[in-house]
Motif scaffolding. Structure first.
Motif, PDB file in Angstrom:
ATOM      1  N   ARG A   1       0.814  -1.216   0.000  1.00  0.00           N
ATOM      2  CA  ARG A   1       0.000   0.000   0.000  1.00  0.00           C
ATOM      3  C   ARG A   1       0.846   1.265   0.000  1.00  0.00           C
ATOM      4  NH1 ARG A   1      -1.865   3.222   3.991  1.00  0.00           N
ATOM      5  NH2 ARG A   1      -1.014   1.811   5.568  1.00  0.00           N
TER       6      ARG A   1
ATOM      7  N   SER B   1      -2.939 -12.382   0.622  1.00  0.00           N
ATOM      8  CA  SER B   1      -3.580 -12.883   1.842  1.00  0.00           C
ATOM      9  C   SER B   1      -2.584 -13.589   2.758  1.00  0.00           C
ATOM     10  CB  SER B   1      -4.719 -13.848   1.491  1.00  0.00           C
ATOM     11  OG  SER B   1      -4.207 -15.041   0.905  1.00  0.00           O
TER      12      SER B   1
ATOM     13  N   CYS C   1       0.337 -14.184   5.262  1.00  0.00           N
ATOM     14  CA  CYS C   1       0.879 -13.325   6.316  1.00  0.00           C
ATOM     15  C   CYS C   1       1.550 -14.172   7.388  1.00  0.00           C
ATOM     16  CB  CYS C   1      -0.221 -12.462   6.932  1.00  0.00           C
ATOM     17  SG  CYS C   1      -1.556 -13.422   7.681  1.00  0.00           S
TER      18      CYS C   1
ATOM     19  N   ASN D   1       1.107  -8.037   2.453  1.00  0.00           N
ATOM     20  CA  ASN D   1      -0.208  -8.146   3.079  1.00  0.00           C
ATOM     21  C   ASN D   1      -0.549  -6.784   3.689  1.00  0.00           C
ATOM     22  OD1 ASN D   1      -1.774  -8.567   5.813  1.00  0.00           O
ATOM     23  ND2 ASN D   1      -2.292 -10.339   4.549  1.00  0.00           N
ATOM     24  N   GLU D   2      -1.675  -6.218   3.310  1.00  0.00           N
ATOM     25  CA  GLU D   2      -1.991  -4.840   3.702  1.00  0.00           C
ATOM     26  C   GLU D   2      -2.091  -4.661   5.213  1.00  0.00           C
ATOM     27  OE1 GLU D   2      -5.310  -1.406   2.612  1.00  0.00           O
ATOM     28  OE2 GLU D   2      -4.962  -3.088   1.246  1.00  0.00           O
ATOM     29  N   VAL D   3      -2.708  -5.618   5.890  1.00  0.00           N
ATOM     30  CA  VAL D   3      -2.851  -5.508   7.348  1.00  0.00           C
ATOM     31  C   VAL D   3      -1.485  -5.599   8.023  1.00  0.00           C
ATOM     32  CG1 VAL D   3      -3.811  -6.593   9.419  1.00  0.00           C
ATOM     33  CG2 VAL D   3      -5.197  -6.409   7.338  1.00  0.00           C
ATOM     34  N   GLU D   4      -0.690  -6.561   7.588  1.00  0.00           N
ATOM     35  CA  GLU D   4       0.615  -6.754   8.217  1.00  0.00           C
ATOM     36  C   GLU D   4       1.565  -5.603   7.883  1.00  0.00           C
ATOM     37  OE1 GLU D   4       1.783 -10.782   9.712  1.00  0.00           O
ATOM     38  OE2 GLU D   4       2.732 -10.724   7.748  1.00  0.00           O
ATOM     39  N   GLU D   5       1.462  -5.076   6.678  1.00  0.00           N
ATOM     40  CA  GLU D   5       2.280  -3.914   6.321  1.00  0.00           C
ATOM     41  C   GLU D   5       1.983  -2.752   7.264  1.00  0.00           C
ATOM     42  OE1 GLU D   5       2.870  -0.694   2.678  1.00  0.00           O
ATOM     43  OE2 GLU D   5       1.001  -1.784   2.961  1.00  0.00           O
ATOM     44  N   ALA D   6       0.700  -2.507   7.519  1.00  0.00           N
ATOM     45  CA  ALA D   6       0.317  -1.410   8.415  1.00  0.00           C
ATOM     46  C   ALA D   6       0.901  -1.610   9.810  1.00  0.00           C
ATOM     47  CB  ALA D   6      -1.204  -1.298   8.483  1.00  0.00           C
ATOM     48  N   LEU D   7       0.906  -2.848  10.277  1.00  0.00           N
ATOM     49  CA  LEU D   7       1.482  -3.138  11.590  1.00  0.00           C
ATOM     50  C   LEU D   7       2.995  -2.907  11.588  1.00  0.00           C
ATOM     51  CD1 LEU D   7      -0.455  -6.414  12.494  1.00  0.00           C
ATOM     52  CD2 LEU D   7      -0.676  -4.197  13.635  1.00  0.00           C
TER      53      LEU D   7
ATOM     54  N   TYR E   1       4.894  -1.926  17.256  1.00  0.00           N
ATOM     55  CA  TYR E   1       4.838  -3.305  16.757  1.00  0.00           C
ATOM     56  C   TYR E   1       6.244  -3.823  16.463  1.00  0.00           C
ATOM     57  CZ  TYR E   1       3.130  -7.335  14.067  1.00  0.00           C
ATOM     58  OH  TYR E   1       2.861  -8.608  13.610  1.00  0.00           O
TER      59      TYR E   1
END
Length: 233
Positions: A67, A139, A141, A202-208, A214
């Protein structure tokens, strides 16, 4: 009259002496606090040396975030530095292959050769290379630790770190340690692992992974895994 003069001379001098005494006490307490902060919190790793290898660097940014296009190399370095600090607090001696955004050589081949030379000559007990993963399927992660094929000690180190990462990050689908025929884990004689801290694809893991807190949790988990291996193994 003499009594008043005595009071005017002695009482201020006494107050000054008390003030100086209190100031000296405060100074001693402050110096003690500074020394405490500079000294290891624990010393149970003081007999060990750990080499940390933050992957990529310089023009080689590694993988990029799905992202934000965040560079893997910068995330690697930050987690590696946090890990270094955690290990030093426990008394370990730490060697880094790089401590800034630059590469370890003028090109990729030179960079890898220089890393290998450091790994072969540092005299470390273990080698830990920090990376971020990427995969076409966004997907996918989870953190995963890789060790050299056939290395029993590498497998044991990987298992200790993986267990602590899973305990701290609590992934829905924990990944298993795996063998990997990679240049870094095959360099030198010390047990070596690559820690893939997460998937920036992975968008969620990238944000973390873009959050400082984190990254700190990841570093602390890796440090705990290293301590488990070195002290208990």
């Amino acid at each position: 009259m003499k009594r008043k003069i005595w009071h005017r001379r002695v009482i201020p001098a006494l107050c000054m002496a008390i003030g100086i005494g209190l100031l000296m006490i405060c100074l001693c307490l402050w110096q003690g606090a500074v020394r405490a902060n500079e000294s290891p919190t624990h010393t149970f790793l003081q007999a060990y040396k750990v080499l940390i290898d933050p992957g990529h660097g310089g023009s080689d940014g590694g993988a990029t975030g799905i992202r934000t296009q965040a560079r893997e190399a910068e995330i690697n370095l930050d987690i590696a530095c946090k890990l270094r600090d955690q290990l030093r607090l426990q008394g370990a001696e730490v060697v880094m292959t790089r401590e800034d955004e630059g590469a370890v050589g003028k090109d990729k081949n030179t960079d890898m050769r220089n890393r290998r030379t450091m790994i072969e000559n540092a005299g470390q007990d273990i080698t830990v290379s920090i990376h971020q993963n990427s995969f076409p399927d966004s997907s996918v992660c989870g953190a995963q630790v890789i060790y050299a094929p056939g290395s029993e000690k590498g497998m044991a180190l990987a298992a200790c770190i993986q267990a602590q990462l899973d305990a701290e990050l609590k992934p829905e689908k924990p990944r298993s340690i795996t063998e990997g025929d990679y240049y870094i884990v095959k360099s030198g004689t010390a047990p070596a692992v690559i820690v893939e801290c997460g998937f920036i694809s992975n968008e969620v893991e990238e944000a973390l992974l873009l959050k400082d807190a984190y990254r700190q949790r990841i570093a602390e988990a890796i440090a705990k895994g290293i301590a488990d291996y070195l002290v208990q193994g």
